[in-house]
Write an enzyme that holds these catalytic residues in place. Structure first.
Site, PDB file in Angstrom:
ATOM      1  N   ASP A  38      76.113  33.550  79.953  1.00  0.00           N
ATOM      2  CA  ASP A  38      75.736  33.196  78.648  1.00  0.00           C
ATOM      3  C   ASP A  38      76.672  33.844  77.559  1.00  0.00           C
ATOM      4  O   ASP A  38      76.278  34.690  76.724  1.00  0.00           O
ATOM      5  CB  ASP A  38      74.200  33.734  78.263  1.00  0.00           C
ATOM      6  CG  ASP A  38      73.629  33.130  76.997  1.00  0.00           C
ATOM      7  OD1 ASP A  38      74.041  32.146  76.489  1.00  0.00           O
ATOM      8  OD2 ASP A  38      72.584  33.834  76.406  1.00  0.00           O
ATOM      9  N   LYS A  41      64.123  46.946  76.864  1.00  0.00           N
ATOM     10  CA  LYS A  41      63.886  45.324  77.137  1.00  0.00           C
ATOM     11  C   LYS A  41      62.505  45.277  77.960  1.00  0.00           C
ATOM     12  O   LYS A  41      62.450  45.571  79.081  1.00  0.00           O
ATOM     13  CB  LYS A  41      65.113  44.740  77.464  1.00  0.00           C
ATOM     14  CG  LYS A  41      64.939  43.233  77.632  1.00  0.00           C
ATOM     15  CD  LYS A  41      66.239  42.545  78.098  1.00  0.00           C
ATOM     16  CE  LYS A  41      66.147  40.888  78.146  1.00  0.00           C
ATOM     17  NZ  LYS A  41      67.279  40.364  78.462  1.00  0.00           N
TER      18      LYS A  41
END
Length: 233
Positions: free
Chosen positions: A105, A11
């Site tokens: 989240d 990432k």
């Protein structure tokens, strides 16, 4: 990973983003929050480094479908299939919470499920650690509107109970095939989270066992103190 001969996921912070320094601080926080979360139900972080102002997270590659993918292909899921997935998710969240990390989240897209039913929680990108300085502004809302808790929608300081609420919404959606709160935009959905009560799941799907409805509604109690005391519970 050429040295160790294994596939990894990387990432990286895009180099063309505005406010790059703030986003780099967020990536550093994600690395910090993920570093000590060694658990079979959490995607592992192997390494973090920066080069020319770009941050890189080197993570366990999870070649699985997400729970969101399963929802789209199956609709409402049988509790026999669903409960082992949610149990593993709760175990992973409990470990995160035990290290002072709130995910913020929790949603189907961040719950990866292998063909053999093994679960990996991913994306601690907006997570918060009780041991770190404040990164988001006071009152700023992070997370995905359809899955955030009422206190999260109001920009309040969060506890593990907020993730438990979000997991309750995942259970609601999985069991009924519908979200408890939805709307045309994130603001209207967040307002419903704060002001409205969801329809009982058995009104939507009468085949849901009563016990499952009770678990769902307790996890989604508007008052954090009335939810489960921990993800383990």
């Amino acid at each position: 990973d050429i040295q160790l001969g294994r596939e990894v996921a990387i990432k990286a912070l895009r180099s063309d983003m505005t406010n790059a320094e703030a986003k780099l601080r967020r990536l550093r926080a994600e690395a910090h929050n993920s570093a000590n979360l060694a658990h079979p139900n959490i995607a592992a972080l192997f390494e973090y480094y920066e080069h020319d102002g770009i941050g890189f997270l080197i993570m366990e590659y999870v070649p699985s479908k997400s729970l969101a993918d399963l929802f789209h292909s199956k609709g409402a899921m049988d509790p026999i299939e669903l409960l082992p997935i949610l149990i593993q998710t709760a175990r992973g969240l409990f470990v995160a919470h035990s290290h002072g990390v709130i995910h913020r989240d929790v949603k189907p897209a961040n719950i990866m499920v292998s063909d053999t039913g093994e679960v990996k929680i991913t994306d601690f990108g907006v997570s918060y650690s009780t041991g770190q300085g404040q990164i988001t502004q006071d009152g700023m809302v992070v997370g995905t509107a359809q899955y955030i808790s009422p206190e999260q929608a109001q920009g309040k300081e969060l506890t593990a109970a907020s993730d438990i609420y979000s997991l309750g919404i995942v259970l609601y959606e999985a069991a009924t095939g519908k979200l408890p709160f939805d709307g045309p935009d994130a603001v209207s959905v967040a307002m419903k989270q704060v002001n409205d009560l969801p329809a009982p799941p058995r009104e939507i799907n009468p085949d849901i066992p009563e016990q499952l409805e009770l678990i769902c509604m307790k996890a989604m109690a508007p008052d954090p103190d009335r939810r489960y005391p921990s993800a383990d519970a």
